[in-house]
Design a protein around this motif. Sequence first.
Motif, PDB file in Angstrom:
ATOM      1  N   MET A   1      27.471  22.330 -22.801  1.00 31.53           N
ATOM      2  CA  MET A   1      28.017  21.185 -22.536  1.00 31.53           C
ATOM      3  C   MET A   1      28.736  20.860 -21.328  1.00 31.53           C
ATOM      4  N   VAL A   2      28.770  19.879 -20.296  1.00 33.12           N
ATOM      5  CA  VAL A   2      29.281  19.664 -19.064  1.00 33.12           C
ATOM      6  C   VAL A   2      30.577  18.734 -19.581  1.00 33.12           C
ATOM      7  N   ALA A   3      31.867  19.384 -19.242  1.00 31.37           N
ATOM      8  CA  ALA A   3      33.006  18.525 -19.514  1.00 31.37           C
ATOM      9  C   ALA A   3      33.046  17.463 -18.736  1.00 31.37           C
ATOM     10  N   SER A   4      33.499  15.979 -19.307  1.00 33.23           N
ATOM     11  CA  SER A   4      33.341  14.788 -18.595  1.00 33.23           C
ATOM     12  C   SER A   4      34.559  14.758 -17.772  1.00 33.23           C
ATOM     13  N   VAL A   5      34.886  14.006 -16.656  1.00 31.57           N
ATOM     14  CA  VAL A   5      35.769  13.775 -16.057  1.00 31.57           C
ATOM     15  C   VAL A   5      36.746  12.607 -16.774  1.00 31.57           C
ATOM     16  N   ASP A   6      37.985  12.880 -16.771  1.00 33.23           N
ATOM     17  CA  ASP A   6      38.807  12.146 -17.701  1.00 33.23           C
ATOM     18  C   ASP A   6      38.879  10.811 -17.001  1.00 33.23           C
ATOM     19  N   ASP A   7      39.154   9.653 -17.654  1.00 35.69           N
ATOM     20  CA  ASP A   7      39.515   8.428 -17.099  1.00 35.69           C
ATOM     21  C   ASP A   7      40.989   8.280 -16.361  1.00 35.69           C
ATOM     22  N   PRO A   8      41.041   7.764 -15.249  1.00 38.86           N
ATOM     23  CA  PRO A   8      42.424   7.895 -14.612  1.00 38.86           C
ATOM     24  C   PRO A   8      43.497   7.468 -15.451  1.00 38.86           C
ATOM     25  N   ALA A   9      43.105   6.449 -16.462  1.00 39.90           N
ATOM     26  CA  ALA A   9      44.086   6.058 -17.243  1.00 39.90           C
ATOM     27  C   ALA A   9      44.543   6.891 -18.273  1.00 39.90           C
ATOM     28  N   GLU A  10      44.135   8.070 -18.379  1.00 37.64           N
ATOM     29  CA  GLU A  10      44.649   9.320 -19.269  1.00 37.64           C
ATOM     30  C   GLU A  10      46.080   9.861 -18.340  1.00 37.64           C
ATOM     31  N   LYS A  58      38.922  27.473 -11.277  1.00 33.87           N
ATOM     32  CA  LYS A  58      38.268  28.467 -10.581  1.00 33.87           C
ATOM     33  C   LYS A  58      39.078  28.711  -9.083  1.00 33.87           C
ATOM     34  N   ASN A  59      38.772  29.906  -8.646  1.00 28.83           N
ATOM     35  CA  ASN A  59      38.850  30.129  -7.198  1.00 28.83           C
ATOM     36  C   ASN A  59      38.369  29.082  -6.345  1.00 28.83           C
ATOM     37  N   GLY A  60      39.044  28.243  -5.530  1.00 29.47           N
ATOM     38  CA  GLY A  60      38.463  27.235  -4.610  1.00 29.47           C
ATOM     39  C   GLY A  60      38.217  25.962  -5.502  1.00 29.47           C
ATOM     40  N   ALA A  61      39.072  25.663  -6.718  1.00 27.27           N
ATOM     41  CA  ALA A  61      39.068  24.364  -7.536  1.00 27.27           C
ATOM     42  C   ALA A  61      39.846  23.439  -6.901  1.00 27.27           C
ATOM     43  N   GLY A  62      40.882  24.063  -6.117  1.00 27.63           N
ATOM     44  CA  GLY A  62      41.695  22.693  -5.364  1.00 27.63           C
ATOM     45  C   GLY A  62      43.168  22.889  -5.917  1.00 27.63           C
ATOM     46  N   LYS A  63      43.715  23.901  -6.733  1.00 30.56           N
ATOM     47  CA  LYS A  63      44.922  24.289  -7.135  1.00 30.56           C
ATOM     48  C   LYS A  63      45.922  24.416  -6.158  1.00 30.56           C
ATOM     49  N   SER A  64      45.285  25.335  -5.122  1.00 32.12           N
ATOM     50  CA  SER A  64      46.479  25.813  -4.156  1.00 32.12           C
ATOM     51  C   SER A  64      46.672  24.752  -3.054  1.00 32.12           C
ATOM     52  N   THR A  65      45.577  23.818  -2.846  1.00 27.29           N
ATOM     53  CA  THR A  65      45.765  22.553  -2.086  1.00 27.29           C
ATOM     54  C   THR A  65      46.616  21.772  -2.655  1.00 27.29           C
ATOM     55  N   LEU A  66      46.554  21.439  -4.051  1.00 16.68           N
ATOM     56  CA  LEU A  66      47.492  20.672  -4.827  1.00 16.68           C
ATOM     57  C   LEU A  66      48.937  20.825  -4.693  1.00 16.68           C
ATOM     58  N   VAL A  67      49.004  22.230  -4.874  1.00 19.10           N
ATOM     59  CA  VAL A  67      50.384  22.959  -4.851  1.00 19.10           C
ATOM     60  C   VAL A  67      51.291  22.711  -3.465  1.00 19.10           C
ATOM     61  N   GLY A 239      37.548  20.412  -6.630  1.00 15.38           N
ATOM     62  CA  GLY A 239      38.453  19.326  -5.958  1.00 15.38           C
ATOM     63  C   GLY A 239      38.735  18.230  -7.089  1.00 15.38           C
ATOM     64  N   ARG A 240      38.026  18.024  -8.117  1.00 14.65           N
ATOM     65  CA  ARG A 240      38.437  17.069  -9.126  1.00 14.65           C
ATOM     66  C   ARG A 240      39.149  17.329 -10.355  1.00 14.65           C
ATOM     67  N   HIS A 241      39.846  16.395 -10.712  1.00 16.38           N
ATOM     68  CA  HIS A 241      40.661  16.314 -11.781  1.00 16.38           C
ATOM     69  C   HIS A 241      39.379  16.492 -13.341  1.00 16.38           C
ATOM     70  N   VAL A 242      39.222  17.093 -13.838  1.00 16.71           N
ATOM     71  CA  VAL A 242      38.077  17.346 -14.733  1.00 16.71           C
ATOM     72  C   VAL A 242      38.687  16.899 -16.168  1.00 16.71           C
ATOM     73  N   ALA A 243      39.923  17.419 -16.450  1.00  9.73           N
ATOM     74  CA  ALA A 243      40.457  16.950 -17.799  1.00  9.73           C
ATOM     75  C   ALA A 243      41.815  17.492 -17.787  1.00  9.73           C
ATOM     76  N   THR A 244      42.762  16.746 -18.642  1.00  6.94           N
ATOM     77  CA  THR A 244      43.967  17.157 -19.187  1.00  6.94           C
ATOM     78  C   THR A 244      43.912  16.970 -20.685  1.00  6.94           C
ATOM     79  N   ARG A 245      44.226  18.297 -21.334  1.00 10.53           N
ATOM     80  CA  ARG A 245      44.306  18.252 -22.827  1.00 10.53           C
ATOM     81  C   ARG A 245      45.787  18.837 -23.362  1.00 10.53           C
ATOM     82  N   PRO A 246      46.269  18.504 -24.640  1.00  9.00           N
ATOM     83  CA  PRO A 246      47.366  19.271 -25.233  1.00  9.00           C
ATOM     84  C   PRO A 246      46.837  20.846 -25.360  1.00  9.00           C
ATOM     85  N   ILE A 247      47.880  21.586 -25.330  1.00 11.05           N
ATOM     86  CA  ILE A 247      47.355  22.990 -25.538  1.00 11.05           C
ATOM     87  C   ILE A 247      46.884  23.272 -27.023  1.00 11.05           C
ATOM     88  N   SER A 248      47.214  22.442 -27.935  1.00  6.87           N
ATOM     89  CA  SER A 248      46.526  22.647 -29.151  1.00  6.87           C
ATOM     90  C   SER A 248      44.826  22.323 -29.280  1.00  6.87           C
TER      91      SER A 248
END
Length: 518
Positions: A1-10, A58-67, A239-248
């Motif tokens: 199942m493909v994870a959906s991109v979170d609403d920016p309101a999150e 993953k490598n190339g996901a955009g982490k280094s650019t954001l940092v 390069g896109r924000h897929v999701a933010t989740r609590p560690i639980s």
Amino acid sequence: MVASVDDPAEAVSRAGAARGAPVRLAVRGLVKNYPGVRALDEVDFDLAAGEVRALLGKNGAGKSTLVKILSGALRPDAGRVELDGRAVQLAGPAEARAAGIATVHQELSLVPELTVAENLLLGRWREAGARGPFINSAAMAAYAERHLATLGVAIDPKAKVGALSVAQQQMVEIARALSYGGKVLILDEPTSSLPAVEVAALLDLVRRLATDGLSVVYVSHRMDEIPQVADSVTVLRDGRHVATRPISEANTARIVDMMTGGAIHAHRPRTTASGGRTVLSVAGLSTADRVRDVSFELREGEVVGIAGLLGSGRTELLRCLSGLTAPTAGSIRLDGRPFTPRGPRQAIRAGVGLAPEDRKGEGLALGMSVSANLVMSCLPAVRSRGLLSGRRERRLATGSCTRLSVKTPSLSTAVGTLSGGNQQKVVLGKLLNAGTRVLLLDEPTRGVDVEAKDQIYQLIRDLAAAGTSVLMVSSELEELFEVCDRLLVLRDGQVVAQPKVADTAVPSVMALAMGGQQ
């Protein structure tokens, strides 16, 4: 199942909001473009005061650019960064530190020949009472000792940094970052060079700093660390924000699903070379840089992919096999005989050739012609009576261009003017003209277009069908599943699995590479 991109309101961190903590750092609509690539695409990212956020992808996901943008090293093409509700302009690292954002990069930036105190106050010795060309060593030592004490570490401020352990240098780097009075600390792969015994101490330090109100962005590929240190997880993909989740709510399987998009690649049917003779045999191979006790066999006509994250030892393994670096332990056998090349030239003469990741810096002579690059590995074949034969060179180069579909205005065109895909084909052609039987490919399709990728994939298949053995490194797991028979999964310089491509899937390999459990 493909994870959906979170609403920016999150945008407000769930973990932080649960504690009632205010948003410390906010990113709104960040965009960063490179030629042909959108590294960040409308990324929203929030971090609460006292929160530890794991930033994954993953490598190339955009982490280094954001940092790099948050640390002031890069300017975004669009979007803004806010600190405590106010927009900040991060025109450079100094501005980022002054605003309250401190970054500790994976590659430490300490000066080995200077003392701990001198490094901690590098560029601002006057803050410790320096006058004119004279520094106040006692005041600098007291300053360093005070800041190191806040981390709970005892390091002699007068000791030279080069004499410290990697873990101690890491603590000095963190102390220097926090000495600016930062509100946000970004740690980029902080444990990648630490021995296991030191990792727990660093994770404990991060938790203590967060308890004191510091907000932390924690970039890591080591899944086993994330539950120990993070309150929440943000995943980037393409390069896109897929999701933010609590560690639980973010176990390894779910994180891998978000990172890969849940894709299970349809395997390319192919007859493997598992029954062929062994061409290359590696036993207990170790090097001074990352490779540790690696053992595997490569058979005639087999394509083996090397999967792993940045820093896992992929490139280092290929460079050792090609003679660029020397092993510190173990053995290599080629066609059953000991193989210890003292350099790439000797390796190529034995039939082992490397197409390096940095094709422009290491694989080609950019100012020379296409034909000159294609024949430089096999000059005896184009000599006549001790001199280079232009006719033989043209004949060999023309055959290579036809075989590899190299698009060039002429054979005399400087190879540096060709597209990335055509440059890569020239690198491969140079090795094939030398009679390479074992082909080592390090990121062979990086920076090439879709058409060139397909052509390179087909070339690898054709070479394997003709009996060439291939070891291939790629940061794109899907690519390895496209062309390989079998995989070597590396983690921390060691082989952790050797699955057949037909028996596994992208998420499973990603989980193995990250060290988590499905």
